[in-house]
Design a protein around this motif. Structure first.
Motif, PDB file in Angstrom:
ATOM      1  N   ASP A  32      21.708 -54.642 -15.708  1.00  0.00           N
ATOM      2  CA  ASP A  32      22.808 -55.362 -16.352  1.00  0.00           C
ATOM      3  C   ASP A  32      23.682 -54.302 -17.016  1.00  0.00           C
ATOM      4  O   ASP A  32      23.375 -53.807 -18.101  1.00  0.00           O
ATOM      5  N   VAL A  33      24.778 -53.949 -16.346  1.00  0.00           N
ATOM      6  CA  VAL A  33      25.648 -52.874 -16.828  1.00  0.00           C
ATOM      7  C   VAL A  33      26.830 -53.401 -17.643  1.00  0.00           C
ATOM      8  O   VAL A  33      27.756 -52.650 -17.941  1.00  0.00           O
ATOM      9  N   THR A  34      26.768 -54.663 -18.038  1.00  0.00           N
ATOM     10  CA  THR A  34      27.860 -55.266 -18.806  1.00  0.00           C
ATOM     11  C   THR A  34      28.213 -54.447 -20.051  1.00  0.00           C
ATOM     12  O   THR A  34      29.394 -54.173 -20.281  1.00  0.00           O
ATOM     13  N   PRO A  35      27.228 -54.002 -20.850  1.00  0.00           N
ATOM     14  CA  PRO A  35      27.589 -53.227 -22.049  1.00  0.00           C
ATOM     15  C   PRO A  35      28.215 -51.865 -21.726  1.00  0.00           C
ATOM     16  O   PRO A  35      28.859 -51.259 -22.574  1.00  0.00           O
ATOM     17  N   PHE A  36      28.035 -51.395 -20.501  1.00  0.00           N
ATOM     18  CA  PHE A  36      28.515 -50.070 -20.110  1.00  0.00           C
ATOM     19  C   PHE A  36      29.882 -50.114 -19.427  1.00  0.00           C
ATOM     20  O   PHE A  36      30.471 -49.070 -19.145  1.00  0.00           O
ATOM     21  N   PRO A  41      32.766 -43.742 -16.810  1.00  0.00           N
ATOM     22  CA  PRO A  41      33.841 -42.766 -16.556  1.00  0.00           C
ATOM     23  C   PRO A  41      34.761 -43.150 -15.394  1.00  0.00           C
ATOM     24  O   PRO A  41      35.938 -42.811 -15.394  1.00  0.00           O
ATOM     25  N   GLY A  42      34.243 -43.867 -14.420  1.00  0.00           N
ATOM     26  CA  GLY A  42      35.062 -44.267 -13.274  1.00  0.00           C
ATOM     27  C   GLY A  42      35.812 -45.565 -13.496  1.00  0.00           C
ATOM     28  O   GLY A  42      36.566 -46.001 -12.632  1.00  0.00           O
ATOM     29  N   GLY A  43      35.593 -46.197 -14.635  1.00  0.00           N
ATOM     30  CA  GLY A  43      36.251 -47.466 -14.932  1.00  0.00           C
ATOM     31  C   GLY A  43      35.425 -48.650 -14.469  1.00  0.00           C
ATOM     32  O   GLY A  43      34.499 -48.516 -13.664  1.00  0.00           O
ATOM     33  N   ASP A  44      35.764 -49.812 -14.991  1.00  0.00           N
ATOM     34  CA  ASP A  44      34.986 -51.005 -14.658  1.00  0.00           C
ATOM     35  C   ASP A  44      35.205 -51.471 -13.221  1.00  0.00           C
ATOM     36  O   ASP A  44      34.349 -52.117 -12.634  1.00  0.00           O
ATOM     37  N   GLU A  45      36.344 -51.090 -12.614  1.00  0.00           N
ATOM     38  CA  GLU A  45      36.604 -51.502 -11.232  1.00  0.00           C
ATOM     39  C   GLU A  45      35.558 -50.936 -10.277  1.00  0.00           C
ATOM     40  O   GLU A  45      35.173 -51.583  -9.305  1.00  0.00           O
TER      41      GLU A  45
END
Length: 134
Positions: A32-36, A41-45
């Motif tokens: 679950d990478v929601t908090p990250f 560094p590469g952005g949420d996209e």
């Protein structure tokens, strides 16, 4: 890493594909990478583009550091049920008709380049023969 080994289905994991709710499958584990999302560094996209599939290749292709790999432990939430993951599809090229060299315009041009000079030479010999005075 969490001590309980929760097994999640692919269908369940693939529902978590939004910025405020993002889960990834990497090497058979679910994170679950929601908090990250804001800190990546590469952005949420980049993370969002890896949802709904096995993101192992995406993760490995980037060449993450050991630090990044160590960070993954705090986002681990379970393992994927491998029987629920759809089989990866391999690319199948569309069927094309077999190449027939005899029917191509290039082949016709080559024949004409050979025959036209011979016909001209033959015509010249015929004209010379009939116009020649004995």
């Amino acid at each position: 890493m969490s001590s309980d080994r929760k097994v999640l289905s692919f269908e369940e994991v693939s529902k978590h594909n939004k910025t405020k709710d993002c889960w990834l499958i990497i090497s058979g584990k679910v994170y679950d990478v929601t908090p990250f999302m804001d800190d990546h560094p590469g952005g949420d996209e980049v993370l969002l583009s890896s949802t709904g599939k096995d993101a192992t290749n995406d993760f490995e292709d980037v060449g993450h550091s050991d630090t990044a790999r160590d960070m993954m432990d705090k986002y681990f939430i379970g393992e994927i049920d491998s029987s629920s993951v759809p089989a990866t599809r391999t690319y199948v090229a569309p069927q094309q008709p077999a190449y027939n060299q005899d029917k191509t315009p290039e082949f016709i041009i080559k024949i004409l380049q050979f025959l036209v000079p011979i016909l001209i030479l033959g015509l010249a010999l015929v004209v010379r023969h009939y116009t020649k005075k004995d």
